[in-house]
Design a protein around this motif. Structure first.
Motif, PDB file in Angstrom:
ATOM      1  N   TRP A   1      44.562   9.990 -42.717  1.00 58.04           N
ATOM      2  CA  TRP A   1      45.652  10.165 -41.756  1.00 58.04           C
ATOM      3  C   TRP A   1      45.975  11.650 -41.552  1.00 58.04           C
ATOM      4  O   TRP A   1      46.190  12.126 -40.447  1.00 58.04           O
ATOM      5  CB  TRP A   1      46.880   9.405 -42.266  1.00 58.04           C
TER       6      TRP A   1
ATOM      7  N   TRP B   1      43.972  13.349 -38.975  1.00 57.03           N
ATOM      8  CA  TRP B   1      44.463  13.144 -37.607  1.00 57.03           C
ATOM      9  C   TRP B   1      45.602  14.117 -37.295  1.00 57.03           C
ATOM     10  O   TRP B   1      45.664  14.723 -36.233  1.00 57.03           O
ATOM     11  CB  TRP B   1      44.963  11.709 -37.428  1.00 57.03           C
ATOM     12  N   LYS B   2      46.523  14.238 -38.235  1.00 54.62           N
ATOM     13  CA  LYS B   2      47.680  15.114 -38.005  1.00 54.62           C
ATOM     14  C   LYS B   2      47.248  16.569 -37.856  1.00 54.62           C
ATOM     15  O   LYS B   2      47.688  17.286 -36.959  1.00 54.62           O
ATOM     16  CB  LYS B   2      48.666  14.982 -39.166  1.00 54.62           C
TER      17      LYS B   2
ATOM     18  N   ALA C   1      45.678  17.327 -34.605  1.00 58.10           N
ATOM     19  CA  ALA C   1      46.694  17.504 -33.577  1.00 58.10           C
ATOM     20  C   ALA C   1      47.277  18.915 -33.629  1.00 58.10           C
ATOM     21  O   ALA C   1      47.493  19.567 -32.610  1.00 58.10           O
ATOM     22  CB  ALA C   1      47.813  16.470 -33.741  1.00 58.10           C
TER      23      ALA C   1
ATOM     24  N   THR D   1      45.209   4.321 -39.807  1.00 63.29           N
ATOM     25  CA  THR D   1      45.077   5.120 -38.596  1.00 63.29           C
ATOM     26  C   THR D   1      46.439   5.342 -37.942  1.00 63.29           C
ATOM     27  O   THR D   1      47.201   4.390 -37.793  1.00 63.29           O
ATOM     28  CB  THR D   1      44.152   4.399 -37.599  1.00 63.29           C
TER      29      THR D   1
ATOM     30  N   THR E   1      49.381   5.905 -35.168  1.00 60.30           N
ATOM     31  CA  THR E   1      49.614   5.367 -33.834  1.00 60.30           C
ATOM     32  C   THR E   1      49.697   6.497 -32.825  1.00 60.30           C
ATOM     33  O   THR E   1      49.864   7.672 -33.170  1.00 60.30           O
ATOM     34  CB  THR E   1      50.928   4.580 -33.808  1.00 60.30           C
ATOM     35  N   ASP E   2      49.617   6.126 -31.539  1.00 56.48           N
ATOM     36  CA  ASP E   2      49.759   7.130 -30.476  1.00 56.48           C
ATOM     37  C   ASP E   2      51.135   7.787 -30.528  1.00 56.48           C
ATOM     38  O   ASP E   2      51.272   8.985 -30.272  1.00 56.48           O
ATOM     39  CB  ASP E   2      49.551   6.484 -29.103  1.00 56.48           C
ATOM     40  N   ALA E   3      52.140   6.990 -30.882  1.00 58.35           N
ATOM     41  CA  ALA E   3      53.492   7.532 -30.966  1.00 58.35           C
ATOM     42  C   ALA E   3      53.591   8.577 -32.064  1.00 58.35           C
ATOM     43  O   ALA E   3      54.232   9.625 -31.898  1.00 58.35           O
ATOM     44  CB  ALA E   3      54.491   6.402 -31.222  1.00 58.35           C
ATOM     45  N   GLN E   4      52.946   8.314 -33.218  1.00 57.33           N
ATOM     46  CA  GLN E   4      52.979   9.281 -34.312  1.00 57.33           C
ATOM     47  C   GLN E   4      52.246  10.561 -33.934  1.00 57.33           C
ATOM     48  O   GLN E   4      52.702  11.672 -34.233  1.00 57.33           O
ATOM     49  CB  GLN E   4      52.342   8.678 -35.566  1.00 57.33           C
ATOM     50  N   LEU E   5      51.095  10.416 -33.252  1.00 60.82           N
ATOM     51  CA  LEU E   5      50.365  11.596 -32.800  1.00 60.82           C
ATOM     52  C   LEU E   5      51.209  12.428 -31.840  1.00 60.82           C
ATOM     53  O   LEU E   5      51.195  13.659 -31.876  1.00 60.82           O
ATOM     54  CB  LEU E   5      49.061  11.176 -32.109  1.00 60.82           C
ATOM     55  N   ALA E   6      51.968  11.760 -30.974  1.00 62.11           N
ATOM     56  CA  ALA E   6      52.830  12.466 -30.020  1.00 62.11           C
ATOM     57  C   ALA E   6      53.904  13.264 -30.759  1.00 62.11           C
ATOM     58  O   ALA E   6      54.230  14.394 -30.387  1.00 62.11           O
ATOM     59  CB  ALA E   6      53.470  11.484 -29.049  1.00 62.11           C
TER      60      ALA E   6
ATOM     61  N   ARG F   1      52.252  16.309 -32.290  1.00 61.84           N
ATOM     62  CA  ARG F   1      51.972  17.323 -31.268  1.00 61.84           C
ATOM     63  C   ARG F   1      53.247  18.076 -30.883  1.00 61.84           C
ATOM     64  O   ARG F   1      53.243  19.285 -30.675  1.00 61.84           O
ATOM     65  CB  ARG F   1      51.343  16.665 -30.029  1.00 61.84           C
TER      66      ARG F   1
END
Length: 342
Positions: free
Chosen positions: A4, A7-8, A11, A28, A30-35, A38
């Protein structure tokens, strides 16, 4: 299983933030966490960039003191020296704070009175002019400087003053403690980003191709008069004004510049804005030869000298017979240098 943190960090890296020490497994993101990541990275990047810009600005910011001082020499104070001199506190409203005009702030800065005491002045000097980065200037009577705590502030409530609020050096007046001073010096006198302090008015000097012309040299050239509305930003009459001076082509010729061999001339004034490559005033040779472009040294029917209050002793002026590409440019104040361009 997916890393994980990878991924962070991806970003963050995508936004220019480099992270070391990847590790830790989880599901994995979520898209919300990636947002969210970012957004965090973007905010942090903006914070770092702003801090870097502020530090660079302060490191590069000097205060230049010129004119009719006791020594007659130019004195340049760097940012470190200015910090050492910034010992005076003034608690006052901010003349430019339209959001909350009654709010009090603690400004810390350099007493202008202390600069007079340190450098001295010639006896006939009655005023001091503060020149700003953007070519704005304001003038204050010396009697008021000696009477009131007028300062060049470098901090506001203990923090560096942002550019949009007048920094790094902001001329402020003690409105709260001395309300009557507001009648003499309104909000427009609170000068943003001050770069120069001029005691009285300097002696006229213009540098051209390794030559220096003084007022006596300029007075020997054919004198020309223009009567029209002027393009200076402040402190000039709004109706038609008589300007007197010498044509730019005559000045260049007297300095040995062959106008047939150059394409243009850059006109530099004291304010820093005139020295930025994308904002410099550049005049093509065709216009210099064919229209009235003047270095003005006097104004009015009685040919008064152009003081520092008005951007003098030498200013650039354009006649009405100049094409719009020329006369719509800035009318340069505090002219110091002409640079021929091949």
């Amino acid at each position: 299983m997916v890393v994980w943190n990878v991924w962070k960090n991806l970003a963050l890296i995508s936004l220019g933030i480099v992270i070391v020490g990847l590790g830790g497994c989880t599901e994995t993101p979520t898209d919300a966490q990636l947002a969210v990541w970012r957004k965090e990275a973007s905010d942090r990047n903006a914070e770092i960039s702003a801090k870097k810009a502020q530090n660079n600005q302060e490191l590069q910011w000097n205060l230049v003191i010129q004119g009719q001082t006791g020594t007659g020499k130019t004195e340049t104070l760097n940012w470190s020296q200015l910090q050492d001199l910034a010992t005076v506190n003034v608690n006052t409203v901010d003349g430019n704070n339209v959001v909350d005009p009654q709010k009090l702030f603690k400004f810390t800065g350099i007493s202008v009175k202390s600069l007079i005491e340190k450098l001295g002045t010639e006896r006939e000097i009655t005023e001091i002019t503060f020149v700003c980065y953007d070519a704005y200037q304001v003038t204050v009577n010396i009697k008021d400087i000696l009477k009131y705590p007028i300062i060049l502030a470098v901090t506001k409530d203990g923090k560096p003053i942002p550019r949009e609020q007048g920094g790094p050096i902001y001329l402020i007046f003690p409105y709260t403690e001395y309300p009557k001073i507001r009648q003499k010096y309104d909000e427009g006198m609170w000068a943003f980003y001050v770069t120069h302090v001029i005691f009285g008015t300097e002696t006229a000097k213009v540098n051209i191709a390794n030559r220096e012309l003084n007022i006596a040299d300029l007075d020997k050239l054919p004198q020309v008069n223009l009567t029209q509305k002027v393009g200076y930003r402040v402190w000039w009459p709004s109706d038609e004004v008589k300007l007197s001076g010498v044509r730019l082509r005559d000045v260049l010729s007297s300095a040995g510049v062959d106008l047939n061999t150059i394409n243009s001339v850059v006109v530099r004034g004291k304010p820093a804005v005139y020295r930025r490559s994308f904002q410099q005033i550049e005049l093509v040779t065709e216009d210099i030869l064919n229209c009235d472009i003047l270095l003005a040294t006097r104004w009015g029917n009685d040919r008064q000298k152009i003081t520092a209050r008005m951007g003098g002793p030498v200013t650039l002026a354009f006649g009405d017979n100049c094409p719009s590409r020329t006369k719509n440019q800035r009318w340069v104040t505090f002219v110091e240098e002409l640079i021929p361009q091949l």
